[in-house]
Design a protein around this motif. Sequence first.
Motif, PDB file in Angstrom:
ATOM      1  N   THR A 137      55.040  36.657  51.651  1.00 51.82           N
ATOM      2  CA  THR A 137      54.318  35.512  52.214  1.00 51.82           C
ATOM      3  C   THR A 137      52.823  35.508  51.916  1.00 51.82           C
ATOM      4  O   THR A 137      52.108  34.645  52.413  1.00 51.82           O
ATOM      5  CB  THR A 137      54.518  35.469  53.746  1.00 51.82           C
ATOM      6  N   SER A 138      52.351  36.438  51.118  1.00 50.74           N
ATOM      7  CA  SER A 138      50.921  36.480  50.805  1.00 50.74           C
ATOM      8  C   SER A 138      50.561  35.453  49.742  1.00 50.74           C
ATOM      9  O   SER A 138      51.424  34.926  49.043  1.00 50.74           O
ATOM     10  CB  SER A 138      50.535  37.881  50.313  1.00 50.74           C
ATOM     11  N   VAL A 139      49.265  35.203  49.608  1.00 51.35           N
ATOM     12  CA  VAL A 139      48.725  34.315  48.578  1.00 51.35           C
ATOM     13  C   VAL A 139      47.896  35.177  47.626  1.00 51.35           C
ATOM     14  O   VAL A 139      47.025  35.932  48.065  1.00 51.35           O
ATOM     15  CB  VAL A 139      47.841  33.207  49.198  1.00 51.35           C
ATOM     16  N   TRP A 140      48.168  35.065  46.332  1.00 60.43           N
ATOM     17  CA  TRP A 140      47.460  35.829  45.321  1.00 60.43           C
ATOM     18  C   TRP A 140      46.261  35.024  44.867  1.00 60.43           C
ATOM     19  O   TRP A 140      46.388  33.842  44.521  1.00 60.43           O
ATOM     20  CB  TRP A 140      48.381  36.134  44.139  1.00 60.43           C
ATOM     21  N   LEU A 141      45.077  35.650  44.835  1.00 67.06           N
ATOM     22  CA  LEU A 141      43.836  35.010  44.398  1.00 67.06           C
ATOM     23  C   LEU A 141      43.507  35.499  42.994  1.00 67.06           C
ATOM     24  O   LEU A 141      43.289  36.707  42.792  1.00 67.06           O
ATOM     25  CB  LEU A 141      42.685  35.336  45.351  1.00 67.06           C
ATOM     26  N   ILE A 142      43.495  34.571  42.056  1.00 69.12           N
ATOM     27  CA  ILE A 142      43.266  34.895  40.650  1.00 69.12           C
ATOM     28  C   ILE A 142      41.967  34.217  40.220  1.00 69.12           C
ATOM     29  O   ILE A 142      41.777  33.021  40.453  1.00 69.12           O
ATOM     30  CB  ILE A 142      44.454  34.406  39.787  1.00 69.12           C
ATOM     31  N   ASP A 143      41.066  34.992  39.615  1.00 78.30           N
ATOM     32  CA  ASP A 143      39.743  34.447  39.298  1.00 78.30           C
ATOM     33  C   ASP A 143      39.752  33.607  38.019  1.00 78.30           C
ATOM     34  O   ASP A 143      40.782  33.427  37.375  1.00 78.30           O
ATOM     35  CB  ASP A 143      38.677  35.543  39.276  1.00 78.30           C
ATOM     36  N   ARG A 144      38.572  33.105  37.665  1.00 77.19           N
ATOM     37  CA  ARG A 144      38.437  32.179  36.533  1.00 77.19           C
ATOM     38  C   ARG A 144      38.867  32.785  35.204  1.00 77.19           C
ATOM     39  O   ARG A 144      39.201  32.065  34.267  1.00 77.19           O
ATOM     40  CB  ARG A 144      36.978  31.731  36.404  1.00 77.19           C
ATOM     41  N   THR A 145      38.812  34.106  35.101  1.00 76.27           N
ATOM     42  CA  THR A 145      39.168  34.768  33.843  1.00 76.27           C
ATOM     43  C   THR A 145      40.616  35.256  33.838  1.00 76.27           C
ATOM     44  O   THR A 145      41.031  35.927  32.902  1.00 76.27           O
ATOM     45  CB  THR A 145      38.228  35.966  33.570  1.00 76.27           C
ATOM     46  N   GLY A 146      41.365  34.938  34.895  1.00 74.93           N
ATOM     47  CA  GLY A 146      42.769  35.342  34.947  1.00 74.93           C
ATOM     48  C   GLY A 146      43.007  36.715  35.532  1.00 74.93           C
ATOM     49  O   GLY A 146      44.091  37.270  35.384  1.00 74.93           O
ATOM     50  N   ARG A 147      41.991  37.251  36.217  1.00 75.67           N
ATOM     51  CA  ARG A 147      42.171  38.569  36.841  1.00 75.67           C
ATOM     52  C   ARG A 147      42.647  38.407  38.283  1.00 75.67           C
ATOM     53  O   ARG A 147      42.158  37.565  39.027  1.00 75.67           O
ATOM     54  CB  ARG A 147      40.870  39.369  36.823  1.00 75.67           C
ATOM     55  N   GLN A 196      44.392  42.221  35.163  1.00 74.22           N
ATOM     56  CA  GLN A 196      44.824  40.954  34.576  1.00 74.22           C
ATOM     57  C   GLN A 196      46.098  40.498  35.277  1.00 74.22           C
ATOM     58  O   GLN A 196      47.038  41.268  35.428  1.00 74.22           O
ATOM     59  CB  GLN A 196      45.071  41.125  33.074  1.00 74.22           C
ATOM     60  N   ALA A 197      46.110  39.269  35.743  1.00 70.69           N
ATOM     61  CA  ALA A 197      47.297  38.724  36.399  1.00 70.69           C
ATOM     62  C   ALA A 197      48.379  38.508  35.343  1.00 70.69           C
ATOM     63  O   ALA A 197      48.083  38.044  34.244  1.00 70.69           O
ATOM     64  CB  ALA A 197      46.958  37.414  37.095  1.00 70.69           C
ATOM     65  N   PRO A 198      49.621  38.835  35.667  1.00 72.53           N
ATOM     66  CA  PRO A 198      50.700  38.617  34.693  1.00 72.53           C
ATOM     67  C   PRO A 198      50.848  37.132  34.343  1.00 72.53           C
ATOM     68  O   PRO A 198      50.845  36.282  35.225  1.00 72.53           O
ATOM     69  CB  PRO A 198      51.942  39.133  35.421  1.00 72.53           C
ATOM     70  N   THR A 243      51.638  27.440  33.096  1.00 76.14           N
ATOM     71  CA  THR A 243      51.241  28.791  32.693  1.00 76.14           C
ATOM     72  C   THR A 243      49.937  29.130  33.394  1.00 76.14           C
ATOM     73  O   THR A 243      49.196  28.231  33.803  1.00 76.14           O
ATOM     74  CB  THR A 243      51.009  28.887  31.167  1.00 76.14           C
ATOM     75  N   LEU A 244      49.651  30.398  33.489  1.00 77.92           N
ATOM     76  CA  LEU A 244      48.384  30.813  34.073  1.00 77.92           C
ATOM     77  C   LEU A 244      47.221  30.454  33.146  1.00 77.92           C
ATOM     78  O   LEU A 244      46.171  29.998  33.599  1.00 77.92           O
ATOM     79  CB  LEU A 244      48.413  32.320  34.353  1.00 77.92           C
ATOM     80  N   ALA A 245      47.438  30.601  31.847  1.00 79.79           N
ATOM     81  CA  ALA A 245      46.381  30.311  30.866  1.00 79.79           C
ATOM     82  C   ALA A 245      45.902  28.869  30.971  1.00 79.79           C
ATOM     83  O   ALA A 245      44.741  28.569  30.676  1.00 79.79           O
ATOM     84  CB  ALA A 245      46.889  30.599  29.454  1.00 79.79           C
TER      85      ALA A 245
END
Length: 194
Positions: free
Chosen positions: A159-169, A35-37, A50-52
């Motif tokens: 410098t990276s890019v974080w990939l977060i899926d549709r469910t917030g993971r 789960q992404a913070p 917010t991520l939500a």
Amino acid sequence: MKRQLFLRTLLLATWPVAAPAAPLLKAGVFDPAQQAPEFALQGSDGADLTLARFKGRLVLLVFGFTHCPEVCPTTLATLAQARKALGPQAAEVQVVYVTVDPERDDLARIRQYLAAFDPSFIGGTGTPERLAAMRKRYGVVAEKIAQPQASAYGMNHSTSVWLIDRTGRLRAMMPYGHAAQDFVHDLRLLLAGR
């Protein structure tokens, strides 16, 4: 004859069958996905960030600053190219750009900066303490570096890019320098639920 048939059936039943290989992402994968913070910042679009808020969409999370001479503009231009290449699916992808330099990056500056790349990009800022806590949760480093002019400074940052899926993971992290097509490849897989 029955015994041979039984042994052959038993052998086939216990033979290890390889599961179909999962499609490989170009980015480094978090395995297992976690789960992404969550975060709560001020958004450059005037709403709470917010991520939500983006549940059901993919989020590309970037940390940077508007005075960045090379890495940030290159990354944002790459993400804009990737969104354009996705066509109608781009509506399902949100780029979130969080400043590591709240001292100089106010909401108006972030909004103007991001609009030069893609008007759908949303930036975020907050108190230095809130931003530092968010960076810690995501494992991001950022530090000021002195410039020859006494009043100026630069920033070293992740410098990276974080990939977060549709469910917030948190699914993957794309290192700096990847082409737009690598993002398109990974985003299409994630949009397909893989």
